[in-house]
Design a protein around this motif. Structure first.
Motif, PDB file in Angstrom:
ATOM      1  N   LEU A  95       0.823  -1.203   0.000  1.00 49.29           N
ATOM      2  CA  LEU A  95       0.000   0.000   0.000  1.00 49.29           C
ATOM      3  C   LEU A  95       0.860   1.257   0.000  1.00 49.29           C
ATOM      4  O   LEU A  95       0.549   2.238  -0.699  1.00 49.29           O
ATOM      5  CB  LEU A  95      -0.924  -0.002   1.219  1.00 49.29           C
ATOM      6  N   SER A  96       1.940   1.235   0.745  1.00 45.81           N
ATOM      7  CA  SER A  96       2.824   2.393   0.831  1.00 45.81           C
ATOM      8  C   SER A  96       3.377   2.779  -0.539  1.00 45.81           C
ATOM      9  O   SER A  96       3.409   3.969  -0.903  1.00 45.81           O
ATOM     10  CB  SER A  96       3.968   2.086   1.790  1.00 45.81           C
ATOM     11  N   ASP A  97       3.790   1.790  -1.309  1.00 43.15           N
ATOM     12  CA  ASP A  97       4.329   2.065  -2.638  1.00 43.15           C
ATOM     13  C   ASP A  97       3.289   2.729  -3.537  1.00 43.15           C
ATOM     14  O   ASP A  97       3.612   3.608  -4.350  1.00 43.15           O
ATOM     15  CB  ASP A  97       4.813   0.774  -3.294  1.00 43.15           C
ATOM     16  N   THR A  98       2.033   2.326  -3.371  1.00 41.17           N
ATOM     17  CA  THR A  98       0.961   2.902  -4.185  1.00 41.17           C
ATOM     18  C   THR A  98       0.693   4.344  -3.794  1.00 41.17           C
ATOM     19  O   THR A  98       0.525   5.217  -4.653  1.00 41.17           O
ATOM     20  CB  THR A  98      -0.322   2.064  -4.041  1.00 41.17           C
ATOM     21  N   LEU A  99       0.664   4.622  -2.498  1.00 38.42           N
ATOM     22  CA  LEU A  99       0.443   5.997  -2.046  1.00 38.42           C
ATOM     23  C   LEU A  99       1.566   6.906  -2.519  1.00 38.42           C
ATOM     24  O   LEU A  99       1.328   8.062  -2.886  1.00 38.42           O
ATOM     25  CB  LEU A  99       0.324   6.044  -0.521  1.00 38.42           C
ATOM     26  N   ARG A 100       2.787   6.396  -2.529  1.00 33.30           N
ATOM     27  CA  ARG A 100       3.917   7.195  -2.994  1.00 33.30           C
ATOM     28  C   ARG A 100       3.755   7.556  -4.474  1.00 33.30           C
ATOM     29  O   ARG A 100       4.112   8.666  -4.889  1.00 33.30           O
ATOM     30  CB  ARG A 100       5.221   6.445  -2.786  1.00 33.30           C
ATOM     31  N   GLU A 101       3.227   6.628  -5.250  1.00 32.40           N
ATOM     32  CA  GLU A 101       3.003   6.909  -6.673  1.00 32.40           C
ATOM     33  C   GLU A 101       1.989   8.019  -6.870  1.00 32.40           C
ATOM     34  O   GLU A 101       2.088   8.822  -7.807  1.00 32.40           O
ATOM     35  CB  GLU A 101       2.507   5.648  -7.387  1.00 32.40           C
ATOM     36  N   ILE A 102       0.982   8.072  -6.007  1.00 33.22           N
ATOM     37  CA  ILE A 102      -0.074   9.073  -6.141  1.00 33.22           C
ATOM     38  C   ILE A 102       0.444  10.464  -5.800  1.00 33.22           C
ATOM     39  O   ILE A 102       0.074  11.455  -6.444  1.00 33.22           O
ATOM     40  CB  ILE A 102      -1.269   8.711  -5.237  1.00 33.22           C
ATOM     41  N   ALA A 103       1.299  10.545  -4.784  1.00 33.13           N
ATOM     42  CA  ALA A 103       1.775  11.857  -4.319  1.00 33.13           C
ATOM     43  C   ALA A 103       3.272  11.817  -4.076  1.00 33.13           C
ATOM     44  O   ALA A 103       3.728  11.897  -2.927  1.00 33.13           O
ATOM     45  CB  ALA A 103       1.022  12.252  -3.052  1.00 33.13           C
ATOM     46  N   PRO A 104       4.072  11.707  -5.124  1.00 37.24           N
ATOM     47  CA  PRO A 104       5.526  11.567  -4.935  1.00 37.24           C
ATOM     48  C   PRO A 104       6.174  12.750  -4.235  1.00 37.24           C
ATOM     49  O   PRO A 104       7.068  12.565  -3.395  1.00 37.24           O
ATOM     50  CB  PRO A 104       6.039  11.408  -6.372  1.00 37.24           C
ATOM     51  N   ALA A 105       5.735  13.963  -4.541  1.00 33.03           N
ATOM     52  CA  ALA A 105       6.353  15.137  -3.931  1.00 33.03           C
ATOM     53  C   ALA A 105       6.078  15.220  -2.436  1.00 33.03           C
ATOM     54  O   ALA A 105       6.901  15.701  -1.661  1.00 33.03           O
ATOM     55  CB  ALA A 105       5.854  16.408  -4.622  1.00 33.03           C
ATOM     56  N   ALA A 106       4.914  14.717  -2.024  1.00 30.27           N
ATOM     57  CA  ALA A 106       4.523  14.800  -0.615  1.00 30.27           C
ATOM     58  C   ALA A 106       5.396  13.927   0.272  1.00 30.27           C
ATOM     59  O   ALA A 106       5.583  14.237   1.457  1.00 30.27           O
ATOM     60  CB  ALA A 106       3.062  14.398  -0.463  1.00 30.27           C
ATOM     61  N   PHE A 107       5.940  12.854  -0.298  1.00 30.05           N
ATOM     62  CA  PHE A 107       6.663  11.890   0.520  1.00 30.05           C
ATOM     63  C   PHE A 107       8.149  11.796   0.186  1.00 30.05           C
ATOM     64  O   PHE A 107       8.871  11.017   0.806  1.00 30.05           O
ATOM     65  CB  PHE A 107       6.028  10.504   0.372  1.00 30.05           C
ATOM     66  N   GLU A 108       8.600  12.601  -0.746  1.00 29.31           N
ATOM     67  CA  GLU A 108      10.003  12.527  -1.169  1.00 29.31           C
ATOM     68  C   GLU A 108      10.930  12.812   0.009  1.00 29.31           C
ATOM     69  O   GLU A 108      10.868  13.871   0.637  1.00 29.31           O
ATOM     70  CB  GLU A 108      10.269  13.516  -2.301  1.00 29.31           C
ATOM     71  N   GLY A 109      11.773  11.860   0.318  1.00 27.86           N
ATOM     72  CA  GLY A 109      12.735  12.038   1.394  1.00 27.86           C
ATOM     73  C   GLY A 109      12.138  12.019   2.786  1.00 27.86           C
ATOM     74  O   GLY A 109      12.821  12.370   3.761  1.00 27.86           O
ATOM     75  N   ASP A 110      10.878  11.619   2.912  1.00 27.16           N
ATOM     76  CA  ASP A 110      10.217  11.634   4.220  1.00 27.16           C
ATOM     77  C   ASP A 110       9.506  10.308   4.448  1.00 27.16           C
ATOM     78  O   ASP A 110       8.290  10.197   4.287  1.00 27.16           O
ATOM     79  CB  ASP A 110       9.230  12.802   4.302  1.00 27.16           C
ATOM     80  N   GLY A 111      10.287   9.288   4.817  1.00 25.28           N
ATOM     81  CA  GLY A 111       9.726   7.971   5.044  1.00 25.28           C
ATOM     82  C   GLY A 111       8.745   7.932   6.196  1.00 25.28           C
ATOM     83  O   GLY A 111       7.770   7.171   6.161  1.00 25.28           O
ATOM     84  N   ASN A 112       8.970   8.737   7.217  1.00 31.38           N
ATOM     85  CA  ASN A 112       8.060   8.759   8.362  1.00 31.38           C
ATOM     86  C   ASN A 112       6.679   9.263   7.963  1.00 31.38           C
ATOM     87  O   ASN A 112       5.657   8.750   8.429  1.00 31.38           O
ATOM     88  CB  ASN A 112       8.625   9.627   9.487  1.00 31.38           C
ATOM     89  N   ARG A 113       6.665  10.264   7.099  1.00 30.25           N
ATOM     90  CA  ARG A 113       5.382  10.804   6.658  1.00 30.25           C
ATOM     91  C   ARG A 113       4.618   9.772   5.826  1.00 30.25           C
ATOM     92  O   ARG A 113       3.403   9.618   5.960  1.00 30.25           O
ATOM     93  CB  ARG A 113       5.612  12.073   5.833  1.00 30.25           C
ATOM     94  N   LEU A 114       5.342   9.069   4.972  1.00 26.10           N
ATOM     95  CA  LEU A 114       4.719   8.039   4.149  1.00 26.10           C
ATOM     96  C   LEU A 114       4.169   6.918   5.025  1.00 26.10           C
ATOM     97  O   LEU A 114       3.060   6.433   4.796  1.00 26.10           O
ATOM     98  CB  LEU A 114       5.734   7.478   3.153  1.00 26.10           C
TER      99      LEU A 114
END
Length: 205
Positions: free
Chosen positions: A135-154
């Motif tokens: 699921l995490s990988d999918t959310l990252r695809e939807i909003a890459p800028a929101a989670f770039e470099g921020d694993g805790n936020r993802l």
């Protein structure tokens, strides 16, 4: 001479696992006894010990069976041709459908898992990590800028989605397939729009 396995061994094992899960969920693992489980199963205590030599062994098999099958179901979804937004919907819906009839197993995870050995806990947590990563990988695809470099936020976003899924059984017990599919659509829409909002916020910073 090796003991032969009865033809109905797997069927009896499944019956014991389902019944024991309900006993553990209702009575609590610490208070439940093998005698209670045997009575609930309609078999002798000796027969229970033919399958499991302790409550801990029984608890581990309940959770191992439940989580490995859930992992296989969710991580085995063929969503390669779907957009990431649709994959969130498929994932959430499949999870909610998989949870149907599994309230007892779901309930005893939080109490039971810390009581197991560290080796057993690692096996079970590995199943959980695979589902979280999917699921995490999918959310990252939807909003890459929101989670770039921020694993805790993802991770926080991912676990928030699981939180909405996991507590459904608490306030909507006995929900049928239609109710689960409706709720899955709600959770997916909130999740997708939420992480898209985070992406927009990131772009404006």
């Amino acid at each position: 001479m090796a003991r032969t396995i009865a033809k109905d061994h797997d069927q009896k094992r499944t019956h014991i696992l389902k019944t024991a899960a309900r006993v553990f969920a209702n009575a609590g693992f610490a208070r439940a006894s093998m005698s209670q489980i045997a009575t609930a199963c309609g078999i002798s205590k000796a027969n229970i010990y033919h399958y499991y030599d302790s409550k801990d062994a029984l608890l581990f098999d309940i959770l191992d069976t439940y989580l490995s099958e859930l992992r296989d179901r969710l991580c085995g979804l063929d969503m390669s041709a779907a957009a990431p937004e649709d994959r969130v919907t498929y994932f959430v819906r499949e999870a909610l459908l998989a949870y149907e009839g599994m309230d007892a197993e779901h309930k005893i995870q939080s109490e039971g898992l810390p009581l197991l050995s560290s080796e057993q806990q690692e096996v079970l947590k590995a199943y959980q990590r695979e589902m979280v990563r999917r699921l995490s990988d999918t959310l990252r695809e939807i909003a890459p800028a929101a989670f770039e470099g921020d694993g805790n936020r993802l991770r926080s976003a991912t676990m928030s989605v699981f939180g909405m899924i996991n507590w459904f059984y608490m306030w909507n017990p006995g929900a049928d397939r239609a109710a689960r599919e409706d709720y899955a659509q709600l959770v997916a829409s909130m999740s997708v729009n939420g992480v898209r909002g985070l992406d927009t916020q990131s772009d404006s910073l």
